[in-house]
Design an enzyme around this catalytic site. Structure first.
Site, PDB file in Angstrom:
ATOM      1  N   SER A   6      36.878  36.091  37.245  1.00  0.00           N
ATOM      2  CA  SER A   6      35.596  35.409  37.448  1.00  0.00           C
ATOM      3  C   SER A   6      34.833  35.417  36.131  1.00  0.00           C
ATOM      4  O   SER A   6      34.504  36.488  35.597  1.00  0.00           O
ATOM      5  CB  SER A   6      34.803  36.130  38.544  1.00  0.00           C
ATOM      6  OG  SER A   6      33.658  35.401  38.894  1.00  0.00           O
ATOM      7  N   GLU A  23      37.936  31.723  37.973  1.00  0.00           N
ATOM      8  CA  GLU A  23      36.746  31.204  38.656  1.00  0.00           C
ATOM      9  C   GLU A  23      35.667  30.967  37.606  1.00  0.00           C
ATOM     10  O   GLU A  23      35.316  31.880  36.848  1.00  0.00           O
ATOM     11  CB  GLU A  23      36.216  32.196  39.700  1.00  0.00           C
ATOM     12  CG  GLU A  23      34.956  31.672  40.391  1.00  0.00           C
ATOM     13  CD  GLU A  23      34.264  32.695  41.280  1.00  0.00           C
ATOM     14  OE1 GLU A  23      33.805  32.333  42.372  1.00  0.00           O
ATOM     15  OE2 GLU A  23      34.177  33.877  40.862  1.00  0.00           O
ATOM     16  N   LEU A  24      35.142  29.766  37.572  1.00  0.00           N
ATOM     17  CA  LEU A  24      34.017  29.461  36.687  1.00  0.00           C
ATOM     18  C   LEU A  24      32.731  29.564  37.493  1.00  0.00           C
ATOM     19  O   LEU A  24      32.484  28.759  38.393  1.00  0.00           O
ATOM     20  CB  LEU A  24      34.171  28.066  36.085  1.00  0.00           C
ATOM     21  CG  LEU A  24      35.364  27.890  35.137  1.00  0.00           C
ATOM     22  CD1 LEU A  24      35.480  26.445  34.674  1.00  0.00           C
ATOM     23  CD2 LEU A  24      35.252  28.832  33.937  1.00  0.00           C
ATOM     24  N   ARG A  25      31.924  30.574  37.163  1.00  0.00           N
ATOM     25  CA  ARG A  25      30.665  30.790  37.866  1.00  0.00           C
ATOM     26  C   ARG A  25      29.579  29.970  37.194  1.00  0.00           C
ATOM     27  O   ARG A  25      28.823  30.452  36.355  1.00  0.00           O
ATOM     28  CB  ARG A  25      30.327  32.287  37.862  1.00  0.00           C
ATOM     29  CG  ARG A  25      31.115  33.103  38.882  1.00  0.00           C
ATOM     30  CD  ARG A  25      30.679  32.788  40.311  1.00  0.00           C
ATOM     31  NE  ARG A  25      29.262  33.032  40.504  1.00  0.00           N
ATOM     32  CZ  ARG A  25      28.755  34.216  40.841  1.00  0.00           C
ATOM     33  NH1 ARG A  25      29.555  35.253  41.056  1.00  0.00           N
ATOM     34  NH2 ARG A  25      27.453  34.366  40.991  1.00  0.00           N
ATOM     35  N   ARG A  53      27.286  29.910  43.037  1.00  0.00           N
ATOM     36  CA  ARG A  53      26.930  30.892  44.063  1.00  0.00           C
ATOM     37  C   ARG A  53      25.412  30.905  44.258  1.00  0.00           C
ATOM     38  O   ARG A  53      24.646  31.035  43.305  1.00  0.00           O
ATOM     39  CB  ARG A  53      27.409  32.287  43.645  1.00  0.00           C
ATOM     40  CG  ARG A  53      27.074  33.412  44.631  1.00  0.00           C
ATOM     41  CD  ARG A  53      27.887  33.319  45.894  1.00  0.00           C
ATOM     42  NE  ARG A  53      29.315  33.442  45.613  1.00  0.00           N
ATOM     43  CZ  ARG A  53      30.223  32.601  46.090  1.00  0.00           C
ATOM     44  NH1 ARG A  53      29.861  31.556  46.837  1.00  0.00           N
ATOM     45  NH2 ARG A  53      31.495  32.768  45.808  1.00  0.00           N
ATOM     46  N   HIS A 107      28.823  35.429  52.189  1.00  0.00           N
ATOM     47  CA  HIS A 107      28.527  36.770  51.681  1.00  0.00           C
ATOM     48  C   HIS A 107      27.356  37.333  52.475  1.00  0.00           C
ATOM     49  O   HIS A 107      26.289  36.719  52.515  1.00  0.00           O
ATOM     50  CB  HIS A 107      28.174  36.724  50.196  1.00  0.00           C
ATOM     51  CG  HIS A 107      29.302  36.246  49.326  1.00  0.00           C
ATOM     52  ND1 HIS A 107      29.775  34.957  49.382  1.00  0.00           N
ATOM     53  CD2 HIS A 107      30.044  36.896  48.382  1.00  0.00           C
ATOM     54  CE1 HIS A 107      30.767  34.829  48.505  1.00  0.00           C
ATOM     55  NE2 HIS A 107      30.950  35.975  47.894  1.00  0.00           N
ATOM     56  N   LYS A 132      36.528  32.985  53.055  1.00  0.00           N
ATOM     57  CA  LYS A 132      36.223  34.153  52.219  1.00  0.00           C
ATOM     58  C   LYS A 132      35.002  34.838  52.812  1.00  0.00           C
ATOM     59  O   LYS A 132      33.912  34.252  52.848  1.00  0.00           O
ATOM     60  CB  LYS A 132      35.943  33.733  50.774  1.00  0.00           C
ATOM     61  CG  LYS A 132      35.563  34.896  49.849  1.00  0.00           C
ATOM     62  CD  LYS A 132      35.098  34.408  48.485  1.00  0.00           C
ATOM     63  CE  LYS A 132      34.681  35.585  47.609  1.00  0.00           C
ATOM     64  NZ  LYS A 132      34.056  35.138  46.335  1.00  0.00           N
ATOM     65  N   ARG A 170      38.156  47.023  47.149  1.00  0.00           N
ATOM     66  CA  ARG A 170      38.651  45.839  46.446  1.00  0.00           C
ATOM     67  C   ARG A 170      40.142  45.952  46.169  1.00  0.00           C
ATOM     68  O   ARG A 170      40.856  44.951  46.126  1.00  0.00           O
ATOM     69  CB  ARG A 170      37.884  45.635  45.133  1.00  0.00           C
ATOM     70  CG  ARG A 170      36.414  45.288  45.310  1.00  0.00           C
ATOM     71  CD  ARG A 170      35.699  45.230  43.965  1.00  0.00           C
ATOM     72  NE  ARG A 170      34.300  44.863  44.086  1.00  0.00           N
ATOM     73  CZ  ARG A 170      33.815  43.632  44.020  1.00  0.00           C
ATOM     74  NH1 ARG A 170      34.654  42.620  43.827  1.00  0.00           N
ATOM     75  NH2 ARG A 170      32.531  43.384  44.147  1.00  0.00           N
ATOM     76  N   GLN A 193      33.025  45.217  40.487  1.00  0.00           N
ATOM     77  CA  GLN A 193      34.265  44.549  40.110  1.00  0.00           C
ATOM     78  C   GLN A 193      35.095  45.399  39.161  1.00  0.00           C
ATOM     79  O   GLN A 193      34.571  46.078  38.287  1.00  0.00           O
ATOM     80  CB  GLN A 193      33.972  43.215  39.423  1.00  0.00           C
ATOM     81  CG  GLN A 193      33.727  42.053  40.336  1.00  0.00           C
ATOM     82  CD  GLN A 193      33.522  40.766  39.561  1.00  0.00           C
ATOM     83  OE1 GLN A 193      33.225  40.776  38.362  1.00  0.00           O
ATOM     84  NE2 GLN A 193      33.648  39.638  40.246  1.00  0.00           N
TER      85      GLN A 193
END
Length: 207
Positions: A6, A23-25, A53, A107, A132, A170, A193
């Site tokens: 990410s 993943e491009l945030r 997000r 989330h 997800k 995780r 993370q």
């Protein structure tokens, strides 16, 4: 299990050694999203997830669903996956029409009862390809329930935890069927993370 790097900067793509997907945030980046994807493509051959997000779910995107649709539209042809939060479900049609894989995400700031998790999975699967579901467990019993849900849910499924208290989950959830594990390449996009490098090592030890 696939490792997702990410990123908050497309230049970090070169550091995603060992990852399977990027993943491009976009909610954490400056600049034109199309140019960001193009820059990423020049340095990495990995598939790309496009994500804006929302602030309600831990990110920094504050716009409406309609504004989200306008922001995501230019990058849909350029990426492989699009993260579509449940609140943006009505805007998912152009993503589906383009043949892109939809990660239908939710989330939550708390754990939910098992029957609610299964209902949520069905709701997410109604418009997306990979549900997800990410929660914050209150205790180890919650974590055990999340593992049980992950194992029993229809596949593919992605589950995860937010926060540092149960960070080790995780690493555990992929062993019970979670499709993705989100990692960083130096700048975490979420508390708790692992780095891609750390998780590559963990995966070798656990599998």
């Amino acid at each position: 299990m696939q490792i997702v790097a990410s990123l908050t900067d497309p230049a970090q793509a070169a550091l995603a050694q060992g990852a399977d997907i990027i993943e491009l945030r976009f909610d954490l980046m400056d600049g034109n999203p199309v140019e960001v994807v193009q820059q990423c493509r020049m340095t990495s051959p990995l598939p790309i997830i496009a994500t804006f997000r929302s602030a309600q779910e831990g990110g920094r995107y504050f716009g409406s669903p309609e504004e989200w649709a306008k922001k995501i539209a230019p990058v849909i042809p350029l990426v492989d996956y699009v993260d579509v939060e449940q609140k943006f479900a009505k805007q998912a049609a152009p993503v589906k029409a383009a043949g892109k894989t939809i990660i239908a995400s939710h989330h939550a700031a708390q754990m939910m009862p098992l029957h609610v998790l299964f209902m949520l999975e069905q709701e997410l699967r109604s418009y997306g390809d990979i549900p997800k579901i990410v929660v914050i467990p209150n205790n180890e019993d919650d974590l055990i329930d999340l593992i049980a849900f992950t194992r029993a849910a229809k596949k593919p499924i992605c589950t995860g935890v937010m926060g540092a208290q149960f960070r080790y989950a995780r690493a555990i959830l992929p062993l019970f069927g979670s499709e993705f594990v989100y990692c960083h390449t130096g700048v975490p996009t979420a508390v708790g993370q692992y780095s891609v490098e750390e998780f590559v090592t963990l995966a070798k030890l656990l599998t």
